[in-house]
Write an enzyme that holds these catalytic residues in place. Structure first.
Site, PDB file in Angstrom:
ATOM      1  N   LYS A 239       0.819  -1.191  -0.010  1.00 35.54           N
ATOM      2  CA  LYS A 239       0.029   0.121   0.033  1.00 35.54           C
ATOM      3  C   LYS A 239       0.781   1.319   0.091  1.00 35.54           C
ATOM      4  O   LYS A 239       1.554   1.698   1.005  1.00 35.54           O
ATOM      5  CB  LYS A 239      -1.092   0.107   1.089  1.00 35.54           C
ATOM      6  CG  LYS A 239      -2.053   1.132   1.061  1.00 35.54           C
ATOM      7  CD  LYS A 239      -2.724   1.670   2.459  1.00 35.54           C
ATOM      8  CE  LYS A 239      -1.929   2.887   3.094  1.00 35.54           C
ATOM      9  NZ  LYS A 239      -1.868   3.951   2.210  1.00 35.54           N
TER      10      LYS A 239
ATOM     11  N   GLU B  80       9.689   0.629  10.877  1.00 37.03           N
ATOM     12  CA  GLU B  80      10.684   1.630  10.409  1.00 37.03           C
ATOM     13  C   GLU B  80       9.998   2.944  10.581  1.00 37.03           C
ATOM     14  O   GLU B  80       9.236   3.511   9.917  1.00 37.03           O
ATOM     15  CB  GLU B  80      11.307   1.545   9.022  1.00 37.03           C
ATOM     16  CG  GLU B  80      11.927   0.127   8.687  1.00 37.03           C
ATOM     17  CD  GLU B  80      13.358   0.066   9.115  1.00 37.03           C
ATOM     18  OE1 GLU B  80      13.809   1.198   9.662  1.00 37.03           O
ATOM     19  OE2 GLU B  80      13.941  -0.929   9.059  1.00 37.03           O
TER      20      GLU B  80
ATOM     21  N   CYS C 218      13.402  10.848   7.482  1.00 35.38           N
ATOM     22  CA  CYS C 218      13.291  10.176   8.611  1.00 35.38           C
ATOM     23  C   CYS C 218      14.630  10.198   9.435  1.00 35.38           C
ATOM     24  O   CYS C 218      14.624  10.386  10.806  1.00 35.38           O
ATOM     25  CB  CYS C 218      12.891   8.729   8.540  1.00 35.38           C
ATOM     26  SG  CYS C 218      13.793   7.812   7.420  1.00 35.38           S
TER      27      CYS C 218
ATOM     28  N   GLU D 130       9.789  15.481  16.241  1.00 43.98           N
ATOM     29  CA  GLU D 130      10.216  15.319  14.653  1.00 43.98           C
ATOM     30  C   GLU D 130       9.350  16.299  13.871  1.00 43.98           C
ATOM     31  O   GLU D 130       8.060  16.123  13.995  1.00 43.98           O
ATOM     32  CB  GLU D 130       9.809  13.967  14.048  1.00 43.98           C
ATOM     33  CG  GLU D 130      10.111  13.545  12.912  1.00 43.98           C
ATOM     34  CD  GLU D 130       9.820  12.115  12.257  1.00 43.98           C
ATOM     35  OE1 GLU D 130       8.662  11.818  12.550  1.00 43.98           O
ATOM     36  OE2 GLU D 130      10.820  11.712  11.407  1.00 43.98           O
TER      37      GLU D 130
HETATM   38  P1  NAD Z   1       2.039   8.042   8.244  1.00 35.88           P
HETATM   39  O1  NAD Z   1       2.502   7.170   9.588  1.00 35.88           O
HETATM   40  O2  NAD Z   1       1.167   8.779   8.471  1.00 35.88           O
HETATM   41  O3  NAD Z   1       1.735   6.851   7.229  1.00 35.88           O
HETATM   42  C1  NAD Z   1       2.422   5.758   6.605  1.00 35.88           C
HETATM   43  C2  NAD Z   1       1.826   4.816   5.854  1.00 35.88           C
HETATM   44  O4  NAD Z   1       0.770   4.399   6.731  1.00 35.88           O
HETATM   45  C3  NAD Z   1       0.777   5.563   4.710  1.00 35.88           C
HETATM   46  O5  NAD Z   1       0.791   4.630   3.609  1.00 35.88           O
HETATM   47  C4  NAD Z   1      -0.441   5.840   5.431  1.00 35.88           C
HETATM   48  O6  NAD Z   1      -1.511   5.549   4.695  1.00 35.88           O
HETATM   49  C5  NAD Z   1      -0.303   4.425   6.361  1.00 35.88           C
HETATM   50  N1  NAD Z   1      -1.261   4.386   7.384  1.00 35.88           N
HETATM   51  C6  NAD Z   1      -1.965   5.543   8.045  1.00 35.88           C
HETATM   52  N2  NAD Z   1      -2.728   5.067   9.097  1.00 35.88           N
HETATM   53  C7  NAD Z   1      -2.661   3.690   9.075  1.00 35.88           C
HETATM   54  C8  NAD Z   1      -3.443   2.553   9.797  1.00 35.88           C
HETATM   55  N3  NAD Z   1      -4.197   3.186  10.678  1.00 35.88           N
HETATM   56  N4  NAD Z   1      -2.967   1.436   9.508  1.00 35.88           N
HETATM   57  C9  NAD Z   1      -2.161   1.041   8.748  1.00 35.88           C
HETATM   58  N5  NAD Z   1      -1.707   1.840   7.801  1.00 35.88           N
HETATM   59  C10 NAD Z   1      -1.997   3.315   7.849  1.00 35.88           C
HETATM   60  O7  NAD Z   1       3.572   8.618   7.987  1.00 35.88           O
HETATM   61  P2  NAD Z   1       3.969   9.488   6.675  1.00 35.88           P
HETATM   62  O8  NAD Z   1       3.328  10.868   7.141  1.00 35.88           O
HETATM   63  O9  NAD Z   1       3.489   9.015   5.449  1.00 35.88           O
HETATM   64  O10 NAD Z   1       5.307   9.493   6.608  1.00 35.88           O
HETATM   65  C11 NAD Z   1       6.276  10.127   7.581  1.00 35.88           C
HETATM   66  C12 NAD Z   1       6.843   9.478   8.682  1.00 35.88           C
HETATM   67  O11 NAD Z   1       7.516   8.049   8.495  1.00 35.88           O
HETATM   68  C13 NAD Z   1       7.800  10.163   9.706  1.00 35.88           C
HETATM   69  O12 NAD Z   1       7.472   9.977  10.885  1.00 35.88           O
HETATM   70  C14 NAD Z   1       9.118   9.697   9.168  1.00 35.88           C
HETATM   71  O13 NAD Z   1      10.216   9.742  10.125  1.00 35.88           O
HETATM   72  C15 NAD Z   1       8.910   8.090   8.880  1.00 35.88           C
HETATM   73  N6  NAD Z   1       9.881   7.471   8.185  1.00 35.88           N
HETATM   74  C16 NAD Z   1      10.609   6.530   8.596  1.00 35.88           C
HETATM   75  C17 NAD Z   1      11.497   5.859   7.858  1.00 35.88           C
HETATM   76  C18 NAD Z   1      12.339   4.751   8.491  1.00 35.88           C
HETATM   77  O14 NAD Z   1      13.049   3.977   7.772  1.00 35.88           O
HETATM   78  N7  NAD Z   1      12.680   4.794   9.729  1.00 35.88           N
HETATM   79  C19 NAD Z   1      11.776   5.960   6.562  1.00 35.88           C
HETATM   80  C20 NAD Z   1      10.871   6.948   5.834  1.00 35.88           C
HETATM   81  C21 NAD Z   1       9.787   7.868   6.653  1.00 35.88           C
END
Ligand code: NAD
Length: 499
Positions: A197, A272, A306, A403
């Site tokens: 997804k 992650e 991230c 963050e």
């Molecule tokens: P997010 O958690 O809002 O969303 C991530 C994904 O999860 C999206 O595809 C979203 O649609 C999905 N999602 C949202 N709610 C969900 C639920 N209840 N159940 C299952 N899936 C759900 O994050 P974002 O705003 O898209 O991305 C930014 C975040 O990602 C930041 O905190 C960043 O640090 C983190 N990030 C971490 C890494 C790493 O490798 N550690 C890499 C990239 C980004």
């Protein structure tokens, strides 16, 4: 919609392939077929706020279809039982196709995610090709081991490494293509099938990739894409009883819920999550290296990284000098349209993200931070923000602890090594950290004492397919990349034969 897109494309001069892709109608990719669904969602272009495309918005039924397709593929042996060399060949072919389509993929990703195209080509798409080739190479190197056993009688004991089955993978919007490749390359290499997804804001590059999967000869059901909201498609996927592994990259609050859902089904899970990575700069550091490191981390990709070095601790002797050097470079960054090769920084991903970054800057000011560069709303169309440096901060400030996920660096002075370590570790996250010093002994001491999944010395944000990446503390657990990642997608079976 076509008119809007066509006008935009003509103005920007993207390749014909990009133009044709954007004009095509979009659908979920399930069992190598395109599945439209009733409701659709708009995909906006962060540089302008204009409509870029419309894509279908999936629901539980779409997820059920995709999980069933992935299970059929896995259980029938299509892909999972292919010989390792057959899987390797298809994944290598896929990497070649990405390379052949690099310009198109980079244009799609730049428009969709607001990425400056030069960096997008090199890091997002180029880096993904490397990861895919690296993991493809592992397909032929998955081995169990013979074990010497001491029980009475004569026995031959060994272990088998087998693919876990169907993987539910969820990725964020900050590296839509790159994170997806990180999620899919290792499991596909070892024979798993996947339902992926993409983030709701950035679905496009995975659809183009799906077209390449067809061309490369990936069998039906091995790789599936379902588009839609996290609260609907994401939840249905991680709660699905017929998946065998959950792999999630995204924010910490969402990740905790995803982890709980996985455990409820007793599925293994990789998380992650977020970060607030410290850079620790000692008085003997090469300041130019420090400046370069801020460019490749907290100001790269508009700070939506991230592992961004988003808080910098500088020893007091060189504090003002370092702050000034970082600010001078940051203020000179070319912020502009993403398709311009000279652009160094594009917009934030969305109006909401821009508002959140500006709010954090306002909070920082109210907490007493000194704005050394940036800090204003540049106005105009799109979701642009300025590279911003907030100096004279301290660890009790929200801008130091939370963050921000934007191009905002907070600077804090320190006096001693012990103090620097304590300040750097005083945070809920533990994704990455860096130390800048010419003193090798000190560097090694810091490497051991910093609470982070990755520690860089005299650099920041270097990533390679062969080095595992993942956090500790609230940054999650499990590794992407490196040989370590493969184990997350393998089961170990012990086999005993009485001789
Ligand atoms: P997010 O958690 O809002 O969303 C991530 C994904 O999860 C999206 O595809 C979203 O649609 C999905 N999602 C949202 N709610 C969900 C639920 N209840 N159940 C299952 N899936 C759900 O994050 P974002 O705003 O898209 O991305 C930014 C975040 O990602 C930041 O905190 C960043 O640090 C983190 N990030 C971490 C890494 C790493 O490798 N550690 C890499 C990239 C980004």
């Amino acid at each position: 919609m076509d008119d809007v897109v066509t006008t935009f494309i003509n103005a920007q001069g993207v390749t014909e392939a990009t133009s044709a892709f954007l004009a095509r109608s979009k659908a979920h990719f399930i069992a190598n077929e395109w599945h439209p669904s009733g409701e659709s969602m708009a995909v906006l272009e962060p540089s302008t706020g204009g409509l870029l495309a419309e894509v279908p918005c999936g629901d539980t039924a779409t997820v059920n279809l995709a999980v069933a397709a992935a299970n059929t593929a896995f259980k029938s042996g299509e892909w999972s039982q292919w010989t390792p060399v057959q899987r390797e060949r298809v994944l290598m072919r896929l990497a070649d196709l990405i390379e052949e389509n690099l310009q198109t993929l980079a244009e799609i990703e730049s428009l969709d995610a607001g990425k400056a195209i030069a960096g997008c080509k090199e890091v997002d798409i180029g880096g993904s090709i490397d990861v895919l080739r690296y993991m493809a190479g592992w397909a032929t190197k998955i081995d169990g081991a013979t074990r010497s056993v001491s029980v009475p009688g004569e026995h031959f004991a060994y272990t088998l490494k087998e693919p876990v089955g169907v993987v539910g993978a969820i990725v964020p919007w900050n590296w839509p293509f790159n994170m997806a490749i990180w999620k899919l390359a290792a499991p596909l290499a070892v024979g798993c099938s996947i339902v992926l997804k993409p983030a709701q804001l950035t679905p496009l590059s995975m659809l183009y990739f799906a077209e390449l999967c067809l061309e490369a000869g990936l069998p039906p059901g091995a790789f599936n894409v379902v588009l839609g909201r996290g609260s609907v498609v994401g939840e249905a996927l991680v709660n699905h009883p017929d998946i065998n592994k959950v792999s999630f990259t995204g924010s910490t609050p969402v990740g905790i819920g995803v982890g709980q859902a996985a455990i409820a089904n007793l599925n293994p899970v990789t998380l992650e999550l977020g970060g607030k990575s410290p850079m620790v700069v000692f008085a003997d550091a090469d300041i130019q290296r420090v400046v370069d490191a801020t460019q490749q981390s907290v100001f790269f990709n508009t700070g939506q990284v991230c592992s961004a070095g988003s808080r910098i601790y500088v020893q007091r002797d060189i504090y003002e000098q370092t702050v000034a050097a970082i600010a001078e470079r940051a203020a000179s960054m070319v912020v502009g349209h993403v398709l311009d090769e000279a652009t160094e920084m594009g917009p934030a991903i969305s109006a909401g993200q821009k508002a959140s970054v500006l709010e954090y800057i306002a909070i920082g000011k109210s907490e007493g931070a000194r704005v050394v560069c940036g800090g204003e709303d540049p106005g105009g169309e799109g979701y642009f923000v300025q590279p911003t440096l907030l100096a004279d901060c301290h660890n009790q400030m929200r801008v130091v602890q939370e963050e921000i996920f934007g191009p905002v660096l907070v600077a804090i002075p320190f006096d001693t090594e012990e103090e620097a370590i304590a300040l750097a570790n005083d945070n809920i996250y533990g994704l990455a950290a860096s130390v800048f010093t010419q003193d090798v002994s000190r560097a090694h001491r810091l490497v051991r004492q910093l609470e982070a999944g990755t520690v860089w010395v005299n650099t920041h944000d270097m990533i390679d397919a062969n080095t595992p990446f993942g956090g500790v503390k609230q940054s999650g657990f499990g590794k992407d990349l490196g040989p370590e990642q493969l184990d997350h997608y393998l089961k170990t079976k012990s086999v005993w034969m009485a001789l």
